[in-house]
Design a protein around this motif. Structure first.
Motif, short mmCIF file in Angstrom:
data_model
loop_
_atom_site.label_atom_id
_atom_site.label_comp_id
_atom_site.label_asym_id
_atom_site.label_seq_id
_atom_site.Cartn_x
_atom_site.Cartn_y
_atom_site.Cartn_z
N ILE A 122 63.83 12.58 13.94
CA ILE A 122 63.72 11.16 13.58
C ILE A 122 62.24 10.81 13.53
N GLY A 123 61.87 9.89 12.66
CA GLY A 123 60.49 9.46 12.57
C GLY A 123 60.30 8.02 13.00
N MET A 124 59.19 7.75 13.66
CA MET A 124 58.78 6.37 13.98
C MET A 124 57.47 6.15 13.25
N VAL A 125 57.47 5.20 12.29
CA VAL A 125 56.35 5.06 11.37
C VAL A 125 55.90 3.60 11.29
N ALA A 126 54.63 3.35 11.56
CA ALA A 126 54.09 2.00 11.39
C ALA A 126 54.08 1.64 9.92
N ILE A 127 54.43 0.39 9.60
CA ILE A 127 54.48 -0.01 8.20
C ILE A 127 53.64 -1.26 7.92
N GLU A 128 53.43 -2.11 8.93
CA GLU A 128 52.56 -3.27 8.71
C GLU A 128 52.10 -3.85 10.04
N ASN A 129 50.97 -4.54 9.97
CA ASN A 129 50.38 -5.18 11.14
C ASN A 129 50.02 -6.62 10.78
N THR A 130 50.18 -7.52 11.73
CA THR A 130 49.95 -8.93 11.43
C THR A 130 48.49 -9.24 11.12
N ILE A 131 47.57 -8.34 11.49
CA ILE A 131 46.15 -8.56 11.20
C ILE A 131 45.68 -7.65 10.07
N ALA A 132 45.99 -6.37 10.18
CA ALA A 132 45.48 -5.40 9.20
C ALA A 132 46.30 -5.38 7.91
N GLY A 133 47.52 -5.95 7.95
CA GLY A 133 48.36 -5.97 6.76
C GLY A 133 49.22 -4.72 6.65
N SER A 134 49.66 -4.43 5.42
CA SER A 134 50.58 -3.33 5.18
C SER A 134 49.86 -1.99 5.14
N LEU A 135 50.54 -0.95 5.60
CA LEU A 135 50.04 0.41 5.46
C LEU A 135 50.60 0.94 4.14
N LEU A 136 49.85 0.71 3.07
CA LEU A 136 50.37 0.93 1.73
C LEU A 136 50.80 2.37 1.48
N HIS A 137 50.03 3.31 2.00
CA HIS A 137 50.36 4.72 1.75
C HIS A 137 51.70 5.09 2.37
N ASN A 138 52.06 4.44 3.47
CA ASN A 138 53.32 4.77 4.12
C ASN A 138 54.52 4.32 3.30
N TYR A 139 54.35 3.28 2.47
CA TYR A 139 55.42 2.90 1.56
C TYR A 139 55.70 4.03 0.58
N GLU A 140 54.64 4.61 0.04
CA GLU A 140 54.81 5.71 -0.92
C GLU A 140 55.42 6.94 -0.25
N LEU A 141 54.96 7.25 0.96
CA LEU A 141 55.52 8.39 1.68
C LEU A 141 57.00 8.18 1.96
N LEU A 142 57.37 6.98 2.31
CA LEU A 142 58.76 6.66 2.61
C LEU A 142 59.62 6.85 1.36
N ARG A 143 59.16 6.32 0.22
CA ARG A 143 59.94 6.44 -1.01
C ARG A 143 60.06 7.90 -1.46
N ASP A 144 58.95 8.63 -1.41
CA ASP A 144 58.94 10.00 -1.91
C ASP A 144 59.69 10.97 -0.99
N SER A 145 59.78 10.63 0.29
CA SER A 145 60.37 11.56 1.26
C SER A 145 61.89 11.64 1.15
N GLY A 146 62.52 10.60 0.63
CA GLY A 146 63.98 10.57 0.57
C GLY A 146 64.63 10.26 1.90
N THR A 147 63.83 9.85 2.89
CA THR A 147 64.39 9.48 4.19
C THR A 147 65.02 8.10 4.12
N CYS A 148 65.77 7.77 5.14
CA CYS A 148 66.50 6.50 5.20
C CYS A 148 66.03 5.70 6.41
N ILE A 149 65.79 4.41 6.21
CA ILE A 149 65.42 3.53 7.32
C ILE A 149 66.68 3.16 8.09
N VAL A 150 66.67 3.37 9.40
CA VAL A 150 67.84 3.06 10.22
C VAL A 150 67.53 2.04 11.32
#
Length: 276
Positions: free
Chosen positions: A49-77
């Motif tokens: 299972i993966g635990m992945v930061a996706i956004e922060n209230t100050i720094a904003g979104s971790l844009l690269h992680n959106y692409e990794l999530l989409r390309d990986s084929g994993t499912c958010i649970v």
């Protein structure tokens, strides 16, 4: 025993988020130096299972992680929101007068910018991980070096806390996503209790295409909680839209997905889960 892949070391904020989310459960951490390695571990071992930061209230979104999530084929649970508080720490024999450098993850340095501006004598050095910076200083006896990390990590690695709660904004939260192989998703979250979903899609380059989709979601009383656009490489002025929605009726949510599908391109449901 759940095997959880995280970016960072023991004592990192990913570690803290993991143990809070899987409270009272046995977990084995797979510590990775990059987010790419997190998804590679899930690909190699579908039970991980993966635990992945996706956004922060100050720094904003971790844009690269959106692409990794989409390309990986994993499912958010699942998702978890963690209050982020930083301290500055050093070796037990060091103090304010001897510290010359401060090491930490670039996001942590940014979140403590005002504090660091008041200490111009300290050189800022970027590291891969907050806890990793503290561990390195401790294990290598780096005199004159300090780390910015959680107070838990500082104590874990025997560091002296010079000052705690040094983050600029005390309302500093990071949102983490819990991801896994789609075949394992139903074992990790009861779908009938899900009240949130993450989608990704592109749109025809036509006037009003996005507003049509948003209008349909509104018609079905689906609450849009986040929208993030990323350019599609090689297709000028075209974007992928990452959308988080909340709902109180699984049936109505499913109907809304069926309704927007003909208006979108490459529509993909990244996960349906219980919102934090």
């Amino acid at each position: 025993m759940k095997r959880i892949a995280i970016q960072g070391l023991v004592g990192s904020f990913h570690d803290i988020a993991t143990h809070q989310y899987f409270e009272n459960q046995q977990v084995q951490l797979i510590c990775c130096s990059t987010f790419e390695q997190v998804f590679e571990n899930i690909k190699r071992d579908p039970t991980a299972i993966g635990m992945v930061a996706i956004e922060n209230t100050i720094a904003g979104s971790l844009l690269h992680n959106y692409e990794l999530l989409r390309d990986s084929g994993t499912c958010i649970v699942g998702e978890h929101k963690l209050h982020i508080s930083h301290c500055i720490c050093c070796l037990p024999d060091d103090n304010w007068t001897t510290v010359q450098e401060v090491h930490s993850h670039p996001v942590a340095l940014m979140q403590c910018r005002h504090f660091l501006e008041n200490h111009p004598e300290m050189k800022l050095v970027e590291a891969e991980d907050t806890a990793g910076a503290a561990k390195y200083i401790s294990e290598n006896d780096c005199r004159g070096w300090a780390a910015i990390c959680s107070s838990d990590a500082a104590r874990m690695y025997g560091m002296r806390i010079l000052e705690d709660h040094i983050e600029d904004n005390k309302h500093n939260f990071t949102r983490f996503l819990v991801v896994c192989d789609p075949m394992k998703a139903d074992f990790l979250r009861p779908l009938e209790k899900a009240d949130k979903a993450s989608l990704v899609f592109s749109l025809p380059h036509e006037e009003g295409s996005l507003s049509q989709v948003l209008s349909i979601l509104s018609f079905y009383k689906i609450n849009l909680t986040k929208i993030q656009s990323l350019p599609i490489i090689g297709r000028e002025w075209e974007y992928m839209f990452y959308v988080d929605v909340a709902y109180d009726s699984l049936t109505r949510y499913r109907q809304s997905i069926d309704a927007i599908a003909p208006l979108t391109r490459e529509l993909k449901v990244l996960g349906e889960y219980i919102g934090a």
